[in-house]
Design a protein around this motif. Structure first.
Motif: not given
Length: 270
Positions: A201-204, A229-236, A251-261
Motif C-alpha cells: 500500500r506504500t506503493m503506486v 487543480g495542480a500538477w502533483t508528484v504522487h510517485g517515485v 505495471p511500473t511500481v512507484f514509491t507512494r509519496v503520500s505514504s512518506f510525507q
C-alpha cells in the motif's frame, strides 16, 4: 546498479548508468514521446561520477521538492559519498547545453531508514541535500506533493517522465520523454497474477498494458498527476519486471509519496 536479490527472477530496478559529460548516452520511457520544453520543471537528472574523474553518468531521475532538496529512489544511491553526485535541473536535451540547466553538487544523502535494499519491502526513497539552492531561472519549479495518505483511483491518468529505455535494449534519445500512464489500484496490483504480495500500500502501480512503462534509466523520477487543480508528484519510480519492461499485468511500481510525507517534511525541516 543495485539489484533486488530475493526477487531477481521477476524484478529489475529501473535504473541504468549511462556515460555523461554533458553529452550523454542514455535511454527513455517506453511508449513515450518528446516532452514539450519547459514543461516538467520539477524533473531532475541525477548523475554519478563513478571513477572520480569529473565524467558524470546519468543514473536516475529525481524531483525538486525544495530549493535545497531533491527526491529520488533509495536504490539509485550507489555510494553514500555525496561528492560523487551532482544533479541537473532545468534539463531537457542531454546531448546539448541549452542554457536552461543548473548543475549542482550534492552535499548530503538521506536514505529512508526503512530501506534495506529489498524492493519488495518498500521504503525505496531518498532525499539529497544540495550544496547550493536551485534558483528560479524560469525553467525549474518545486513540485507539489500530495496530502498524507492520498491514494488515486483505479484508471486515473498520470504521466511518467524520464530518460529511460524507450524499448528493451532500444535506442538512446537525447530529449526528455513523457507518456500517459494509468494507475492500477492496490486491490488489482496485489493480485497473484499481477505483482502479488510485493505490491504494498506504500506503493503506486501504473501501466501494465504492455504498451507504456518505465524502464532502465527512469528510476527515481516522478509520477506526475493533475490533482486538486495542480500538477502533483504522487510517485517515485521504483521497479518493474525483468526482461521486457512493458509486460501485461506487470505495471511500473512507484514509491507512494503520500505514504512518506512525515519523513520527507522531517528531513526538510531539519
Amino acid at each position: 546498479m543495485i539489484w533486488l536479490l530475493t526477487f531477481l527472477s521477476c524484478i529489475w530496478l529501473i535504473g541504468a548508468e549511462s556515460p555523461f559529460n554533458h553529452r550523454v548516452h542514455n535511454e527513455r520511457v517506453i511508449g513515450g514521446h518528446d516532452a514539450q520544453p519547459n514543461t516538467w520543471k520539477w524533473q531532475v537528472s541525477l548523475q554519478y561520477d563513478a571513477y572520480d574523474d569529473a565524467l558524470y553518468y546519468h543514473i536516475c531521475g529525481g524531483t525538486i521538492v525544495e530549493s535545497f532538496y531533491i527526491m529520488t529512489a533509495a536504490h539509485c544511491i550507489l555510494s553514500m559519498d555525496p561528492k560523487l553526485y551532482r544533479v541537473v535541473v532545468g534539463e531537457y536535451n542531454l546531448y546539448k547545453y541549452d542554457g536552461s540547466e543548473q548543475f549542482i553538487p550534492v552535499e548530503r544523502i538521506i536514505v529512508h531508514p526503512g530501506w534495506n535494499g529489498d524492493l519488495g519491502k518498500g521504503n525505496d526513497i531518498a532525499l539529497l541535500r544540495l550544496a547550493n539552492p536551485v534558483y528560479n531561472n524560469g525553467y525549474v519549479a518545486i513540485a507539489n506533493l500530495p496530502y498524507p495518505g492520498q491514494m488515486l483511483p483505479h484508471g486515473f491518468t498520470c504521466y511518467i517522465t524520464g530518460w529511460g529505455l524507450m524499448s528493451d535494449g532500444g535506442s538512446t534519445p537525447d530529449i526528455l520523454q513523457v507518456a500517459p500512464i494509468n494507475v492500477v489500484e492496490h486491490s488489482v496490483c496485489s493480485q497473484p497474477d499481477w505483482w502479488g504480495s510485493i505490491a504494498l500500500r506504500t506503493m503506486v502501480c501504473a501501466g501494465g498494458d504492455g504498451v507504456i512503462s518505465g524502464c532502465q534509466g527512469d528510476s527515481g523520477g516522478p509520477l506526475s498527476c493533475f490533482t486538486g487543480g495542480a500538477w502533483t508528484v504522487h510517485g517515485v519510480v521504483s521497479y518493474g519486471p525483468s526482461g521486457m519492461c512493458n509486460q501485461v499485468s506487470k505495471p511500473t511500481v512507484f514509491t507512494r509519496v503520500s505514504s512518506f510525507q512525515d519523513w520527507i517534511y522531517s528531513v526538510l525541516q531539519s
